[in-house]
Write an enzyme that holds these catalytic residues in place. Structure first.
Site, PDB file in Angstrom:
ATOM      1  N   ASP A 109       0.852  -1.192   0.000  1.00  0.00           N
ATOM      2  CA  ASP A 109       0.000   0.000   0.000  1.00  0.00           C
ATOM      3  C   ASP A 109       0.889   1.245   0.000  1.00  0.00           C
ATOM      4  O   ASP A 109       1.605   1.486   0.958  1.00  0.00           O
ATOM      5  CB  ASP A 109      -0.887  -0.056   1.257  1.00  0.00           C
ATOM      6  CG  ASP A 109      -1.696   1.214   1.450  1.00  0.00           C
ATOM      7  OD1 ASP A 109      -1.876   1.970   0.473  1.00  0.00           O
ATOM      8  OD2 ASP A 109      -2.152   1.438   2.594  1.00  0.00           O
ATOM      9  N   ASN A 111      -0.117   4.523  -0.333  1.00  0.00           N
ATOM     10  CA  ASN A 111      -0.680   5.798   0.125  1.00  0.00           C
ATOM     11  C   ASN A 111      -1.443   5.719   1.441  1.00  0.00           C
ATOM     12  O   ASN A 111      -2.195   6.631   1.789  1.00  0.00           O
ATOM     13  CB  ASN A 111      -1.575   6.406  -0.969  1.00  0.00           C
ATOM     14  CG  ASN A 111      -2.726   5.468  -1.314  1.00  0.00           C
ATOM     15  OD1 ASN A 111      -2.790   4.352  -0.794  1.00  0.00           O
ATOM     16  ND2 ASN A 111      -3.628   5.915  -2.163  1.00  0.00           N
ATOM     17  N   ASP A 113      -3.973   4.024   2.525  1.00  0.00           N
ATOM     18  CA  ASP A 113      -5.428   3.839   2.647  1.00  0.00           C
ATOM     19  C   ASP A 113      -5.786   2.400   3.009  1.00  0.00           C
ATOM     20  O   ASP A 113      -6.960   2.024   3.048  1.00  0.00           O
ATOM     21  CB  ASP A 113      -6.150   4.267   1.358  1.00  0.00           C
ATOM     22  CG  ASP A 113      -5.800   3.399   0.170  1.00  0.00           C
ATOM     23  OD1 ASP A 113      -4.945   2.493   0.314  1.00  0.00           O
ATOM     24  OD2 ASP A 113      -6.370   3.609  -0.923  1.00  0.00           O
ATOM     25  N   ASP A 117      -1.686  -1.286  -3.900  1.00  0.00           N
ATOM     26  CA  ASP A 117      -1.892  -0.578  -5.166  1.00  0.00           C
ATOM     27  C   ASP A 117      -0.685  -0.767  -6.080  1.00  0.00           C
ATOM     28  O   ASP A 117       0.325  -1.350  -5.687  1.00  0.00           O
ATOM     29  CB  ASP A 117      -2.170   0.903  -4.893  1.00  0.00           C
ATOM     30  CG  ASP A 117      -1.199   1.474  -3.874  1.00  0.00           C
ATOM     31  OD1 ASP A 117       0.011   1.397  -4.123  1.00  0.00           O
ATOM     32  OD2 ASP A 117      -1.662   1.971  -2.812  1.00  0.00           O
ATOM     33  N   ASP A 186      -3.494 -11.420 -15.177  1.00  0.00           N
ATOM     34  CA  ASP A 186      -4.569 -12.383 -14.991  1.00  0.00           C
ATOM     35  C   ASP A 186      -5.596 -12.143 -16.090  1.00  0.00           C
ATOM     36  O   ASP A 186      -5.954 -11.002 -16.371  1.00  0.00           O
ATOM     37  CB  ASP A 186      -5.222 -12.173 -13.616  1.00  0.00           C
ATOM     38  CG  ASP A 186      -5.616 -13.481 -12.965  1.00  0.00           C
ATOM     39  OD1 ASP A 186      -6.381 -14.231 -13.597  1.00  0.00           O
ATOM     40  OD2 ASP A 186      -5.158 -13.745 -11.842  1.00  0.00           O
ATOM     41  N   ASP A 286      -7.834 -17.474 -15.846  1.00  0.00           N
ATOM     42  CA  ASP A 286      -8.797 -17.856 -14.810  1.00  0.00           C
ATOM     43  C   ASP A 286      -9.797 -18.903 -15.312  1.00  0.00           C
ATOM     44  O   ASP A 286     -10.379 -18.743 -16.396  1.00  0.00           O
ATOM     45  CB  ASP A 286      -9.553 -16.588 -14.385  1.00  0.00           C
ATOM     46  CG  ASP A 286     -10.329 -16.773 -13.108  1.00  0.00           C
ATOM     47  OD1 ASP A 286      -9.697 -17.071 -12.085  1.00  0.00           O
ATOM     48  OD2 ASP A 286     -11.565 -16.600 -13.129  1.00  0.00           O
ATOM     49  N   GLU A 344      -5.557 -21.809 -15.323  1.00  0.00           N
ATOM     50  CA  GLU A 344      -6.101 -22.298 -14.059  1.00  0.00           C
ATOM     51  C   GLU A 344      -7.218 -23.261 -14.428  1.00  0.00           C
ATOM     52  O   GLU A 344      -8.213 -22.853 -15.027  1.00  0.00           O
ATOM     53  CB  GLU A 344      -6.652 -21.153 -13.210  1.00  0.00           C
ATOM     54  CG  GLU A 344      -6.994 -21.617 -11.811  1.00  0.00           C
ATOM     55  CD  GLU A 344      -8.250 -21.007 -11.226  1.00  0.00           C
ATOM     56  OE1 GLU A 344      -8.412 -21.057 -10.009  1.00  0.00           O
ATOM     57  OE2 GLU A 344      -9.097 -20.511 -11.983  1.00  0.00           O
ATOM     58  N   HIS A 415      -4.197 -17.181  -3.904  1.00  0.00           N
ATOM     59  CA  HIS A 415      -5.176 -16.323  -3.236  1.00  0.00           C
ATOM     60  C   HIS A 415      -6.506 -17.029  -2.959  1.00  0.00           C
ATOM     61  O   HIS A 415      -7.423 -16.408  -2.456  1.00  0.00           O
ATOM     62  CB  HIS A 415      -5.421 -15.097  -4.122  1.00  0.00           C
ATOM     63  CG  HIS A 415      -6.037 -15.497  -5.435  1.00  0.00           C
ATOM     64  ND1 HIS A 415      -5.333 -16.195  -6.399  1.00  0.00           N
ATOM     65  CD2 HIS A 415      -7.276 -15.338  -5.932  1.00  0.00           C
ATOM     66  CE1 HIS A 415      -6.127 -16.440  -7.421  1.00  0.00           C
ATOM     67  NE2 HIS A 415      -7.321 -15.926  -7.172  1.00  0.00           N
ATOM     68  N   ASP A 416      -6.628 -18.280  -3.343  1.00  0.00           N
ATOM     69  CA  ASP A 416      -7.883 -19.003  -3.136  1.00  0.00           C
ATOM     70  C   ASP A 416      -7.796 -20.035  -2.023  1.00  0.00           C
ATOM     71  O   ASP A 416      -8.711 -20.839  -1.849  1.00  0.00           O
ATOM     72  CB  ASP A 416      -8.281 -19.750  -4.424  1.00  0.00           C
ATOM     73  CG  ASP A 416      -8.753 -18.814  -5.514  1.00  0.00           C
ATOM     74  OD1 ASP A 416      -9.224 -17.703  -5.187  1.00  0.00           O
ATOM     75  OD2 ASP A 416      -8.635 -19.191  -6.699  1.00  0.00           O
TER      76      ASP A 416
HETATM   77  O1  TEU Z   1     -10.901 -19.608  -9.056  1.00  0.00           O
HETATM   78  C1  TEU Z   1     -11.608 -20.682  -9.537  1.00  0.00           C
HETATM   79  C2  TEU Z   1     -11.907 -21.805  -8.629  1.00  0.00           C
HETATM   80  O2  TEU Z   1     -12.536 -22.755  -9.036  1.00  0.00           O
HETATM   81  C3  TEU Z   1     -11.546 -21.828  -7.221  1.00  0.00           C
HETATM   82  O3  TEU Z   1     -10.297 -21.808  -6.817  1.00  0.00           O
HETATM   83  C4  TEU Z   1     -12.548 -21.054  -6.459  1.00  0.00           C
HETATM   84  O4  TEU Z   1     -12.165 -19.806  -6.047  1.00  0.00           O
HETATM   85  C5  TEU Z   1     -12.956 -21.783  -5.250  1.00  0.00           C
HETATM   86  O5  TEU Z   1     -12.814 -23.120  -5.450  1.00  0.00           O
HETATM   87  C6  TEU Z   1     -14.383 -21.453  -4.975  1.00  0.00           C
HETATM   88  O6  TEU Z   1     -15.057 -22.567  -4.522  1.00  0.00           O
HETATM   89  C7  TEU Z   1     -10.710 -18.499  -9.864  1.00  0.00           C
HETATM   90  C8  TEU Z   1     -10.010 -17.402  -9.108  1.00  0.00           C
HETATM   91  O7  TEU Z   1      -8.721 -17.843  -8.749  1.00  0.00           O
HETATM   92  C9  TEU Z   1     -10.844 -17.002  -7.941  1.00  0.00           C
HETATM   93  O8  TEU Z   1     -10.205 -16.072  -7.117  1.00  0.00           O
HETATM   94  C10 TEU Z   1     -12.136 -16.451  -8.475  1.00  0.00           C
HETATM   95  O9  TEU Z   1     -13.005 -16.180  -7.418  1.00  0.00           O
HETATM   96  C11 TEU Z   1     -12.808 -17.407  -9.450  1.00  0.00           C
HETATM   97  O10 TEU Z   1     -11.915 -17.985 -10.373  1.00  0.00           O
HETATM   98  C12 TEU Z   1     -13.839 -16.672 -10.253  1.00  0.00           C
HETATM   99  O11 TEU Z   1     -13.225 -15.785 -11.120  1.00  0.00           O
HETATM  100 CA    CA Z   2      -3.353   2.198  -1.394  1.00  0.00          CA
END
Ligand code: TEU
Ligand code: CA
Length: 618
Positions: A109, A111, A113, A117, A186, A286, A344, A415-416
C-alpha cells in the site's frame, strides 16, 4: 480412437485420458487406489455390469456422462513412455523462471489507505529482484465493482481506481522490464462483471447483439437447469423486468460469457492483443477450462453433482470446444507475441492436462492442477492434518508420467486457499521446519515454482475472530448457507478453516497494517526469506535442478529421497515428511551438503530437508 460403449470394460474406460482422470477423481474421493481397477477383476467388468452394481451409489447417469465425455475427446495423448519421449525438455524462459504471484489488494500500500496498489508494487520491485524471482503474475488489476476482488471485470482496458491509473501500470511494466523481470497478467474471460458494458447492453436491449454474449434464458417459472454456483445457490440470476435468467458459475455479479459466439471470441482476443501490444509477457487464465459449455446446457447428473459438490460440472469442466478455443487464442494472440500462458484448470487431472499442455498441441504452456492441495476425501473447509506422504505420491505420479514435452507448475498456495503450512501442522513449533521443507521441495523438484506473496515471509493462517473480519464473497455466502444447518459458532469455525481470506490479509510490511487488529498482524520471518533467496539462486545456478532428470531414491513412509541429475551434475534431496526425528537414509559418501544449516548428522530432525551435491573429481 474407437467409440466406447456399455460393452466396454472399466479398464478400457480408464485407459482414456478423460476416463483416467474422472475415475481417478472418484477413487480419490473414495480413498481407493488405482490397483482397484488395474490389478483386480473389477477392471475387466463391462460397463453395463458396473451400471447395475453401482446403481445405488453412482447411478447410470454417472457412467453415461463419462461415456459421453470420453467419446467426445477423439485425441489421445502421445505415447509418453520414456522411450517415446524427447530425451530432454526443450528450453524456455518460463521453465527456468521462478514466478511470484501478487494479489494487489493486499501486497503493498503506497498511500496509507489500507489497500495495496500499483505504485506499492513498483516500490517493491527491488525487493522482488533481490529475492531472485524472474516474473510477476498480477492477480486482476482491471476496473471492477469488486464483488469478487477484481475477478469480476467491468472494463478490461481500465485500471481499478483503488489500484491507481493506467500510467501507474505502464510505469510498473516499464520498471519490471528494466529490472530484467517479466509481467504476467490475470485473464478473466469465463465471465465478466454484470456491470460490464456488454452485459449492460444485453440487459437493456434483448435484441442487442450483446444478448448472445451471455447465457440468457426465458423465464418459465423456474431456473433453466439445475446447475449451481461455486459460491453457493443456483447458477442462475433472475431479471424480473426481462422475464429472463442469466447464467453465472461464480457470484451473481460474474456473468458467464458465451464462447460459442464468434463475436465474443473476437472481442476477447482483441483485448488480449491490446495488452500484449503494450508489452505484457503472458497470462494466467482464470478457470479457463470452463469456457466451453455443452450445447443446450442440460441438467447436471445428480450423482456427479453430489460427489463433486457442484451440479452441472460435467457439462463444462472439459467442454466440447475447449481445445478449439484454446488453439484459437494461441494462434491469434499468444504465438504471434511469443506470450506465455498458464491455465487455471480446476478438475483437470494428469492425462487431460497432457492434452492441454503437450508442446505438439499448441494450446497452453502450463496449467495449475489442484488435487495436491487437499487430501483424498477432504475439502478445504475440513479441519485436518495434511499428510505430506500424499503430496509426495501425487508429485511422483505427475513427474513420472507427464513426459518431457509437458512442464509442471509447482505451488502450494495462492489467493484461493489457506496456507499449506497450516494444513500440514497445527503445532506452531513446527511452522518454520515445515515452511523450509516445502520450500526445498518447491525449488528442487522438476517444474516452475510459483511463489505466493508472503510464502517467503513464512506467513501462516490467521486467527480470525469473527465473520466480520472476513470479506471474501465465497466465505460470506457459504457462512449464510451453513447457518441453515449449524449454530453460528460452528458455521464460523468451518469458514475459518477454509476461507480464502487467509491469503488475502495485507502483508505485514505495510505501514497501514497497523490499522488491523493485532491478531491479524504477523511478523515476517527473515530466516525463511533468506532460505528462499538461497534456494532460488541455487536453482538458477544449477540447470540440473531445472532440466535434470527426476528419480525417486526412496518413498518409504514419511520419507522422500530423490535425485536430480543432468549428466554433469547430480543432486540428492532427502526429506523427512513427519514430525518425528528419523535416521537419515541417504549415505552422502562422495557428496557435499548444500545449504544445510541443520548439519548432516545421522538423524534428520522433524520435517528436515537436506540437499547434497555430488563432488566433482578434482
Ligand atoms: O478460481 C476458480 C476456482 O474454481 C476456485 O479456486 C474457487 O475460487 C474456489 O474453489 C471457490 O469454490 C478463480 C479465481 O482464482 C478465484 O479467485 C475467483 O473467485 C474465481 O476464479 C472466479 O473468477
Ligand atoms: Ca493504497
Amino acid at each position: 480412437m474407437k467409440e466406447l460403449t456399455q460393452s466396454s470394460t472399466l479398464k478400457e474406460l480408464y485407459s482414456t485420458p478423460i476416463g483416467h482422470d474422472t475415475i481417478g477423481r472418484v477413487l480419490l474421493q473414495l480413498n481407493l487406489s488405482e490397483k482397484w481397477i488395474t490389478g483386480s477383476f473389477i477392471g475387466n467388468l463391462k460397463l453395463k455390469t458396473l451400471m447395475k452394481l453401482t446403481k445405488k451409489s453412482l447411478g447410470e447417469g454417472f457412467w453415461n456422462a463419462l461415456l459421453h465425455l470420453i467419446n467426445q475427446e477423439k485425441d489421445l495423448p502421445l505415447d509418453r513412455t520414456p522411450e517415446a519421449m524427447p530425451k530432454e525438455p526443450k528450453k524456455a524462459w518460463w521453465k527456468e523462471a521462478v514466478i511470484y504471484q501478487i494479489y494487489p489488494r493486499s501486497f503493498a500500500d503506497s498511500n496509507g489507505d489500507g489497500i495495496g496498489d500499483l505504485k506499492g508494487i513498483t516500490e517493491k520491485l527491488d525487493y522482488l529482484k533481490e529475492l531472485g524471482v524472474n516474473a510477476i503474475w498480477l492477480s486482476p488489476v482491471y476496473d471492477s465493482p469488486n464483488d469478487d476482488n477484481g475477478y469480476d471485470i467491468r472494463d478490461y482496458r481500465k485500471i481499478m481506481t483503488e489500484f491507481g491509473t493506467m500510467e501507474d501500470f505502464d510505469e510498473l511494466l516499464k520498471k519490471t522490464h528494466e529490472k530484467g523481470m517479466r509481467l504476467i497478467m490475470d485473464l478473466v474471460v469465463n465471465h465478466t462483471s454484470d456491470e460490464h458494458e456488454w452485459f449492460q447492453k444485453a440487459l437493456q436491449d434483448p435484441d442487442s447483439k450483446y444478448r448472445d454474449y451471455y447465457f440468457f434464458r426465458e423465464d418459465t417459472g423456474k431456473e433453466p437447469n439445475n446447475w449451481v454456483s461455486f459460491f453457493g445457490g443456483t447458477a442462475w440470476n433472475r431479471y424480473p423486468e426481462q422475464n429472463a435468467w442469466a447464467l453465472h458459475l461464480f457470484s451473481k455479479k460474474q456473468m458467464d460469457l458465451n464462447w460459442d459466439n464468434p463475436n465474443v471470441r473476437d472481442d476477447v482476443i482483441d483485448m488480449i492483443n491490446w495488452w500484449l501490444d503494450k508489452g505484457v509477457d503472458g497470462f494466467r487464465m482464470d478457470v479457463i477450462n470452463y469456457i466451453s459449455k455443452e450445447a443446450g446446457l442440460p441438467n447436471g447428473d445428480e450423482a456427479i453433482g453430489s460427489m463433486m459438490m457442484f451440479y452441472g460440472i460435467e457439462h463444462y469442466y472439459y467442454g466440447p470446444h475447449l481445445h478449439e478455443y484454446l488453439k484459437e487464442i494461441q494462434d491469434k494472440a499468444f504465438r504471434p507475441h511469443g506470450a506465455f500462458s498458464v491455465g487455471e484448470t480446476p478438475g483437470v487431472g494428469r492425462e487431460m492436462a497432457k492434452l492441454i499442455t503437450g508442446e505438439e498441441r499448441g494450446e497452453l504452456d502450463m496449467i495449475f492442477s489442484f488435487d495436491q492441495l487437499d487430501m483424498p476425501g477432504r475439502i478445504r473447509f475440513d479441519y485436518y492434518e495434511y499428510d505430506l506422504n500424499y503430496y509426495r505420491d501425487y508429485i511422483i505420479d505427475w513427474m513420472e508420467h507427464y513426459g518431457n514435452n509437458c512442464w509442471m507448475s509447482l505451488f502450494y498456495n495462492n489467493h484461493d486457499n489457506p496456507r499449506m503450512v497450516s494444513k500440514v501442522t497445527k503445532d506452531p513449533a513446527f511452522n518454520v521446519p515445515v515452511e523450509k521443507l516445502l520450500a526445498v521441495m518447491q525449488f528442487t523438484l522438476k517444474g516452475t515454482p510459483f511463489v505466493y506473496q508472503g510464502d517467503e515471509m513464512g506467513l501462516t493462517n490467521y486467527d480470525f475472530h469473527s465473520i466480520e473480519e472476513l470479506s471474501d464473497v465465497e466465505s460470506k455466502n457459504r457462512y449464510r448457507e451453513l447457518l441453515k444447518m449449524h449454530a453460528p459458532e460452528e458455521a464460523f469455525r468451518i469458514i475459518r478453516t477454509g476461507t480464502r481470506d487467509h491469503s488475502r490479509v495485507l502483508l505485514p510490511w505495510n505501514e497501514s497494517v497497523k490499522n488491523l487488529p493485532d491478531h491479524l498482524i504477523q511478523q515476517p520471518d527473515e530466516s525463511i526469506t533468506e532460505l528462499y533467496k538461497d534456494l532460488i539462486r541455487l536453482r538458477r545456478e544449477h540447470p540440473a535442478l531445472i532440466y535434470g532428470t527426476f528419480k525417486v531414491l526412496s518413498r518409504k513412509k514419511n520419507r522422500f529421497v530423490y535425485e536430480r541429475s543432468d549428466g554433469s551434475e547430480n543432486f540428492v534431496i532427502e526429506c523427512n515428511l513427519s514430525k518425528d526425528a528419523r535416521p537419515a537414509l541417504f549415505r552422502p559418501d562422495g557428496y557435499e551438503p548444500v545449504l544445510n544449516p541443520q548439519g548432516t548428522g545421522p538423524v534428520l530432525t522433524p520435517y528436515e530437508a537436506r540437499i547434497y551435491r555430488k563432488k566433482t573429481e578434482a
